[in-house]
Design a protein around this motif. Structure first.
Motif, short mmCIF file in Angstrom:
data_model
loop_
_atom_site.label_atom_id
_atom_site.label_comp_id
_atom_site.label_asym_id
_atom_site.label_seq_id
_atom_site.Cartn_x
_atom_site.Cartn_y
_atom_site.Cartn_z
N ARG A 184 64.12 37.85 23.92
CA ARG A 184 62.82 38.26 23.38
C ARG A 184 62.91 38.43 21.87
NH1 ARG A 184 62.45 42.22 26.24
NH2 ARG A 184 63.23 43.80 24.80
N ILE A 185 61.85 37.99 21.20
CA ILE A 185 61.71 38.25 19.76
C ILE A 185 60.32 38.84 19.55
CG2 ILE A 185 60.99 35.85 19.35
CD1 ILE A 185 62.14 36.14 16.51
N SER A 186 60.23 39.89 18.78
CA SER A 186 58.94 40.53 18.52
C SER A 186 58.92 41.07 17.11
CB SER A 186 58.68 41.65 19.53
OG SER A 186 59.70 42.62 19.48
N GLY A 187 57.73 41.25 16.59
CA GLY A 187 57.62 41.79 15.24
C GLY A 187 56.20 41.72 14.73
N GLY A 188 56.09 41.98 13.43
CA GLY A 188 54.78 41.99 12.79
C GLY A 188 54.65 43.16 11.84
N MET A 189 53.41 43.50 11.50
CA MET A 189 53.13 44.60 10.60
C MET A 189 52.74 45.85 11.40
SD MET A 189 53.77 43.57 7.59
CE MET A 189 53.18 45.06 6.80
N TYR A 190 53.34 46.96 11.02
CA TYR A 190 53.03 48.24 11.66
C TYR A 190 52.64 49.22 10.56
CZ TYR A 190 54.92 46.21 15.87
OH TYR A 190 55.13 45.40 16.95
N ASN A 191 51.33 49.27 10.29
CA ASN A 191 50.81 50.13 9.23
C ASN A 191 50.44 51.50 9.80
OD1 ASN A 191 51.00 47.92 7.49
ND2 ASN A 191 48.95 47.21 8.03
N GLN A 192 50.72 52.54 9.04
CA GLN A 192 50.44 53.90 9.49
C GLN A 192 49.54 54.61 8.49
OE1 GLN A 192 53.55 56.18 11.40
NE2 GLN A 192 53.02 58.00 10.26
N PRO A 193 48.21 54.56 8.70
CA PRO A 193 47.31 55.35 7.86
C PRO A 193 47.66 56.82 7.96
CG PRO A 193 46.08 53.72 9.13
CD PRO A 193 47.48 53.73 9.67
N PRO A 194 47.52 57.58 6.87
CA PRO A 194 48.00 58.96 6.87
C PRO A 194 47.19 59.86 7.78
CG PRO A 194 46.80 58.49 4.85
CD PRO A 194 46.97 57.19 5.57
N PHE A 195 47.91 60.69 8.55
CA PHE A 195 47.30 61.77 9.30
C PHE A 195 47.25 62.98 8.36
CE2 PHE A 195 47.27 64.77 13.05
CZ PHE A 195 46.04 64.36 13.50
N TYR A 196 46.66 64.09 8.82
CA TYR A 196 46.42 65.20 7.91
C TYR A 196 47.70 65.71 7.26
CZ TYR A 196 45.13 69.74 6.08
OH TYR A 196 44.96 70.82 5.24
N ARG A 197 48.78 65.84 8.05
CA ARG A 197 50.02 66.36 7.49
C ARG A 197 50.53 65.49 6.35
NH1 ARG A 197 51.79 68.43 12.61
NH2 ARG A 197 52.17 66.30 13.22
N GLU A 198 50.32 64.18 6.46
CA GLU A 198 50.80 63.25 5.43
C GLU A 198 49.96 63.30 4.16
OE1 GLU A 198 51.84 59.35 7.52
OE2 GLU A 198 50.87 60.54 9.07
N LEU A 199 48.77 63.89 4.23
CA LEU A 199 47.91 64.01 3.05
C LEU A 199 48.27 65.22 2.20
CD1 LEU A 199 44.45 63.25 4.71
CD2 LEU A 199 45.77 61.70 3.28
N ARG A 200 48.95 66.21 2.77
CA ARG A 200 49.29 67.44 2.04
C ARG A 200 50.59 67.25 1.26
NH1 ARG A 200 48.89 72.78 5.68
NH2 ARG A 200 51.04 72.13 6.01
N ASP A 201 50.55 67.57 -0.03
CA ASP A 201 51.75 67.45 -0.84
C ASP A 201 52.60 68.71 -0.74
OD1 ASP A 201 50.51 69.35 -2.43
OD2 ASP A 201 49.95 67.93 -4.01
N GLY A 217 50.85 71.94 -0.78
CA GLY A 217 49.86 72.19 0.26
C GLY A 217 48.49 71.63 -0.05
N VAL A 218 48.34 70.90 -1.15
CA VAL A 218 47.03 70.38 -1.57
C VAL A 218 46.83 68.98 -1.00
CG1 VAL A 218 45.61 69.76 -3.56
CG2 VAL A 218 47.15 71.73 -3.69
N VAL A 219 45.64 68.71 -0.45
CA VAL A 219 45.32 67.40 0.12
C VAL A 219 45.10 66.37 -0.98
CG1 VAL A 219 43.55 66.12 1.37
CG2 VAL A 219 44.40 68.28 2.28
N GLN A 220 45.79 65.23 -0.86
CA GLN A 220 45.62 64.11 -1.76
C GLN A 220 44.85 63.02 -0.99
OE1 GLN A 220 46.52 64.43 -4.91
NE2 GLN A 220 47.43 66.44 -4.46
N PRO A 221 43.55 62.85 -1.24
CA PRO A 221 42.72 62.02 -0.35
C PRO A 221 43.01 60.53 -0.39
CG PRO A 221 41.48 62.72 -2.27
CD PRO A 221 42.77 63.46 -2.33
N ASN A 222 43.65 60.06 -1.44
CA ASN A 222 43.85 58.61 -1.57
C ASN A 222 45.27 58.16 -1.24
OD1 ASN A 222 41.18 57.95 -2.38
ND2 ASN A 222 41.63 58.73 -4.43
N VAL A 223 45.96 58.96 -0.43
CA VAL A 223 47.27 58.52 0.07
C VAL A 223 47.07 57.24 0.88
CG1 VAL A 223 49.21 59.10 1.58
CG2 VAL A 223 48.22 60.84 0.10
N LYS A 224 47.89 56.24 0.60
CA LYS A 224 47.77 54.95 1.26
C LYS A 224 48.56 54.92 2.57
CE LYS A 224 49.22 52.86 -2.47
NZ LYS A 224 49.64 51.80 -3.41
N ALA A 225 48.27 53.91 3.37
CA ALA A 225 49.02 53.72 4.61
C ALA A 225 50.43 53.23 4.27
CB ALA A 225 48.32 52.70 5.50
#
Length: 819
Positions: free
Chosen positions: A564-581, A584-592
Motif C-alpha cells: 500500500r502507498i498513501s499520502g497527500g496534504m493534511y492541513n490542520q486549521p487552528p483550534f482555539y488552543r492553537e490561537l492562544r499565544d 494567553g492572547v488570541v491571534q485570529p490570523n493564525v494559519k493552518a
C-alpha cells in the motif's frame, strides 16, 4: 397540476412497494459467543454476507413464508423458516456449530476493507481485559507502533511526531473533544469513551482518507454497540467502577445502552512523592438510544454528562537526586490548595436514510458544552540541601546542611466556557460492483469565553527574583536591586472568540484487477474555510484544500501479501488552543499547519503452528510548513501562534501480532522516528515530540492445566522526550531530554465463568461472565519523570532541575460481572 398528481401517485406507489418488504438483521455468533465474519445469508436469489462483527442486514419479501440459509466453510449450515409482516424489522441471531473445535476467547480475524485502508482494528475484549493505570482504548493504543506517551495518568498520546491536539477521535462518526484547561494527567480522570459500550475500534496512524477530518496525525474511529438483548455489566476496582445496562424493545425498533462510571485516582496519586490530601471525583453517564423507524430510516441519540472535580492539597515532598558520593535532596513544605472543576455536556442526533442497498444518506447534529475552572493558590517553601549518606548515622537520609532556601507562590483564576455546534450530512453511493462515491458537508460554530490569570512569585533567601525574560542586572545580595518588582511569570488575558467553519469532502473508491492481481484505489479531496471573530477580534477568512490518495495491490502470490502507498496534504486549521499565544492572547490570523504525508506499507499474513499471524511494516515521511511551535508541560500545550517555523518527520514502524498462545491475540511493536523544526531560520532542533525509539508488547496467556487462570502483560519502552527545561527557556539554548520511559503493567485473573468456560455452580447461573483479578501497575517500580522542577540557590547562582516522578508500583483488585 399534472406533475403534482403524478408525483403523489409515484410516492404512493413507492410506499406500497416498500410496504411489501421486511428486513432481517442480527449478529451471527459461534459456539463461544464470538462474531462470525463472511457468513453467507440467502433467501432465494437474494443474499448478503456478515461483516467482521458478525452483523448482517437483508431485505426480504413480506407476507409469505421464506427460508433463510446461513452457510460458512467452517460451520454447519443453518436453515430457518419465517413469515414476516409488511415493513417488519425482525432480529435473528443464529449460533453456528463449528465442524472443528476452536479454543480461546480472542481470535485473530482479517478484514479486507480495513486492511486495504491501512486501519488497525482492536478487539474490544482486549481493551477491557488488558491492565493499565488508565485502562481503556488509549491504554491499548499506546502499545501500537508510532504511538508515544510518557504519562500513565493521561489518556493523551502523540502519533508519529504530532502532539495531542493533532489526533482525531470519533464515536459513532461524531467528533469528540478534550477539555481545554487540563494541565496534568492526574486531572483528566475519565476518557470520553466508555469501554463497556464499545463494539468496534479502528485506528490509523497516518495516510488516512479524505472522509476523516482536518488533523495531521491520526484517527481513532469508535463505534458503540447496538444492543441485541437485555444485558447488565458491572466492573469494580480500587480505582472506581462502572455499570452498564442495555435493552431492546419487543418489536426490535428501540434499543438503548447506558453506562455510568466513577473513578478515583487516589490510589495512584498517593504513590507519588508528594504527600497530599487528595479528593478527586470523576464521574460520567453516557447513553446511546437507537430507533429503527422503518426499513429505510434509523435514528440514534448519543448523550454524555461528565463532571470532574479535582481537589488537591499538597503537604510535603522530598526528592533525592545527585550522585552516591554527593547526594542532594529537595525538601518542600506546602500551603494552600487547588480546586479544579470540569463540567461537560454532550449530545448528538444521527439519522441514517438507507434508500436502497446502494445509496445511503446520514444526517448528524451535535452540541458540545464545557464549563471549566482552574483555581489554585499554593505556596511551596523549599530547602535544597545535602543528605546524610552514612548508613550507621541516626540522621541517615535526612537533609543535614542546606545549600539554599526559598519559596514559590503560584496563583491561578482561570475560567473557560465553550459551546461547539456541528451539523453534517454525508452520502454513500455504490455506482457499481467496483466503484463507490462518498461525500460530506459540515458546518461548525465555536463560541468560547475564556479568562486566564496566572502568576508566579519566586523568592530565594529573602530576595524576590524577577522574570528571567526581563533585561536587568542582578547581583543580589551584594548590591540592592533597583529595577521594577515583577512576577517571575505572569499571564493575563480575556478572550471572547467565535469561529465559524465550513468543511466538506468527496472521495472515490475503485476496486479492479491487473491481470491476476487485485488492486484498490481511493482518491479524495477535503476543503475547509474558517474565520475567527469576537470582541476586538476580526480575523481574515481562510481556506485550505487537502487532496489525498491511497493505492493498494494484492499480488496473486502463494504468500498472502498486500502493498500500500498513501499520502497527500493534511492541513490542520487552528483550534482555539492553537490561537492562544504564550501570553494567553488570541491571534485570529493564525494559519493552518500544512503537512505532506507519504506512507509505504507492507502487510503480510501467514501461519505459524497452524495459527494466524500478521506482520505490518510502514515507512513514513512528513514535510510540515507554517508550523505553530509549542511547548509541552505535562499535558498542557502552549503555542507561539505565529506559524513561523517548518518541520519534518520520518520513521519506520513494525508490528507482529497473532496467536502466540492458542486462542489469544498478542503483539509486539517497534517504532523509530525523528522530527525536527526550524523556527525563524535559526536551524533545526528536536521538536517536543521527538521520541526516537519505541517498543511495545501486549501479551495474553492462560495456564493450560488451569484454563480459568488468565495472565495479561502490557509493556512499553520509549526513549526520553525533549523537555524538562525551565518554562521560560529558549529551546535553542536548552536542549535537554527526560529519561527513558519504562512501564510494565501485569494482570492476573481467575475466570469463574465466560463464553468459553462453563460452571455448574448455582450462584453463577445468572452470569454470562464472572471473574476476579489482581493488577500490578509499574511492575518493576521504575521511576519515570514527566517534568522538572527548577529551584535556584541564590548564593552559588546555580539552578537545579529536580525530576517530577510519576507513579510507583501499585496493586489493584478488579471484579467483572456480566449477566
Amino acid at each position: 397540476m399534472k406533475k403534482l398528481f403524478f408525483l403523489v401517485i409515484f410516492c404512493f406507489f413507492e410506499q406500497f412497494i416498500v410496504a411489501q418488504t421486511a428486513r432481517i438483521k442480527g449478529v451471527i455468533l459461534d459456539e463461544f459467543n464470538a462474531p462470525v465474519e463472511n457468513v453467507s445469508i440467502k433467501v432465494g436469489e437474494t443474499g448478503t454476507v456478515s461483516n467482521k462483527n458478525g452483523f448482517y442486514l437483508l431485505e426480504v419479501p413480506a407476507n409469505k413464508e421464506i427460508t433463510i440459509v446461513f452457510s460458512h466453510v467452517t460451520f454447519k449450515n443453518t436453515v430457518i423458516t419465517v413469515t414476516l409482516k409488511s415493513n417488519e424489522d425482525f432480529e435473528l441471531n443464529p449460533v453456528l456449530n463449528a465442524r472443528v473445535t476452536q479454543i480461546g476467547e480472542v481470535v485473530v480475524t482479517g478484514n479486507n476493507k480495513k486492511r486495504v485502508e491501512g486501519i488497525t482494528t482492536i478487539d474490544p475484549v482486549i481493551i477491557r481485559k488488558i491492565p493499565g493505570a488508565n485502562a481503556g482504548i488509549e491504554n491499548i493504543i499506546k502499545t501500537l507502533p508510532g504511538v508515544y506517551s510518557n504519562n500513565e495518568l493521561s489518556t493523551s498520546y502523540a502519533v508519529r511526531g504530532g502532539n495531542y491536539d493533532e489526533n482525531l477521535v470519533y464515536v459513532n462518526e461524531i467528533e469528540v473533544y478534550r477539555p481545554f484547561l487540563i494541565r496534568s494527567g492526574q486531572q483528566e480522570g475519565l476518557s470520553f469513551t466508555n469501554t463497556d459500550m464499545v463494539e468496534n475500534v479502528d485506528f490509523s496512524a497516518g495516510g488516512f482518507q479524505a472522509k476523516y477530518g482536518d488533523k495531521m496525525a491520526s484517527v481513532l474511529d469508535i463505534t458503540y454497540r447496538n444492543p441485541k438483548r437485555f444485558k447488565i455489566g458491572l466492573e469494580a476496582s480500587l480505582l472506581g467502577g462502572s455499570l452498564t445496562a442495555e435493552a431492546v424493545s419487543k418489536n426490535q425498533k428501540w434499543s438503548n445502552i447506558t453506562g455510568i462510571r466513577y473513578r478515583d485516582n487516589s490510589l495512584l496519586v498517593n504513590s507519588q512523592e508528594t504527600e497530599t490530601n487528595f479528593r478527586p471525583t470523576f464521574a460520567d453517564i453516557q447513553t446511546l438510544l437507537n430507533y429503527n423507524a422503518s426499513t429505510k430510516w434509523s435514528w440514534s441519540f448519543l448523550g454524555n454528562i461528565s463532571q470532574n472535580k479535582y481537589n488537591y492539597q499538597p503537604l510535603t515532598r522530598q526528592t533525592n537526586f545527585g550522585t552516591i558520593s554527593d547526594p542532594i535532596a529537595l525538601l518542600v513544605f506546602y500551603e494552600g490548595q487547588e480546586k479544579d472543576e470540569y463540567l461537560t455536556l454532550f449530545g448528538a442526533v444521527k439519522s441514517v436514510y438507507q434508500y436502497n442497498n446502494k445509496n445511503k444518506l446520514k444526517f448528524i447534529a451535535s452540541t458540545y458544552h464545557t464549563q471549566e475552572q482552574e483555581y489554585y493558590d499554593i505556596l511551596a517553601q523549599y530547602r535544597l540541601g545535602e543528605v546524610d549518606s552514612n548508613i550507621g548515622s541516626e540522621t541517615f537520609g535526612d537533609v543535614v546542611f542546606s545549600r539554599g532556601i526559598g519559596s514559590q507562590l503560584n496563583h491561578a483564576r482561570n475560567d473557560l466556557d465553550a459551546l461547539i455546534f456541528n451539523t453534517e450530512v454525508k452520502g454513500f453511493h455504490e455506482l457499481n460492483e467496483k466503484t463507490q462515491l462518498e461525500w460530506g458537508l459540515k458546518y461548525t460554530r465555536e463560541d468560547i469565553r475564556d479568562r486566564i490569570v496566572e502568576w508566579e512569585v519566586v523568592d530565594s533567601a529573602g530576595f524576590s527574583l524577577p522574570a528571567p525574560i526581563l533585561d536587568y542586572q542582578n547581583d543580589q545580595p551584594y548590591n540592592p536591586y533597583t529595577g521594577p518588582l515583577a512576577p517571575y511569570r505572569n499571564v493575563r488575558a480575556t478572550n471572547f472568540t467565535t469561529i465559524n467553519r465550513f468543511s466538506g469532502y468527496v472521495q472515490w473508491n475503485y476496486r479492479g484487477e491487473i491481470g491476476e492481481h487485485k488492486y484498490w484505489l481511493n482518491a479524495g479531496i477535503r476543503g475547509h474555510q474558517w474565520q475567527v471573530s469576537g470582541e476586538n477580534i476580526n480575523g481574515d477568512s481562510q481556506f485550505t484544500f487537502s487532496p489525498r490518495v491511497q493505492f493498494a495491490i494484492k499480488p496473486n502470490w502463494e504468500k498472502d501479501m498486500l502493498f500500500r502507498i498513501s499520502g497527500g496534504m493534511y492541513n490542520q486549521p487552528p483550534f482555539y488552543r492553537e490561537l492562544r499565544d504564550y501570553n494567553g492572547v488570541v491571534q485570529p490570523n493564525v494559519k493552518a499547519q500544512k503537512s505532506f504525508h507519504l506512507v509505504l506499507s507492507n502487510d503480510y499474513s501467514f501461519k505459524i503452528w497452524n495459527r494466524p499471524f500478521k506482520l505490518l511494516n510502514e515507512v513514513y515521511y512528513k514535510n510540515i510548513s507554517d508550523v505553530n511551535t509549542y511547548t509541552i508541560d505535562n499535558v498542557r500545550i502552549r503555542y507561539r501562534a505565529d506559524n513561523n517555523a517548518k518541520a519534518y518527520v520520518y520513521g519506520f514502524d513494525a508490528r507482529l501480532n497473532g496467536e502466540f498462545v492458542p486462542g489469544t491475540e498478542s503483539w509486539f511493536s517497534f517504532g523509530f522516528l525523528k522530527t525536527e523544526e526550524d523556527y525563524n531560520n535559526q536551524g533545526y532542533i528536536a521538536r517536543p515530540t521527538d521520541q526516537r525509539l519505541k517498543f511495545g508488547l501486549l501479551f495474553q496467556d492462560y495456564m493450560p492445566n488451569i484454563p480459568n487462570v488468565k495472565v495479561y502483560l502490557n509493556l512499553v519502552y520509549n526513549t526520553g522526550l525533549p523537555g524538562g527545561s525551565p518554562s521560560y527557556a529558549d529551546p535553542y539554548d536548552y536542549q535537554l531530554r527526560l529519561k527513558d520511559y519504562r512501564r510494565a503493567d501485569a494482570g492476573f485473573s481467575y475466570v469463574f465463568k465466560d463464553a468459553g468456560i462453563e460452571s455448574n455452580k448455582t450462584w453463577l447461573k445468572p452470569f454470562s461472565e464472572f471473574s476476579l483479578g489482581l493488577e500490578i501497575f509499574n511492575l518493576f517500580n521504575n521511576q519515570n519523570a514527566i517534568t522538572n522542577t527548577w529551584v535556584r540557590d541564590v548564593y552559588t547562582k546555580s539552578q537545579y532541575g529536580i525530576p517530577n516522578f510519576m507513579t510507583t508500583r501499585v496493586f489493584n483488585i478488579k471484579l467483572i460481572a456480566r449477566m
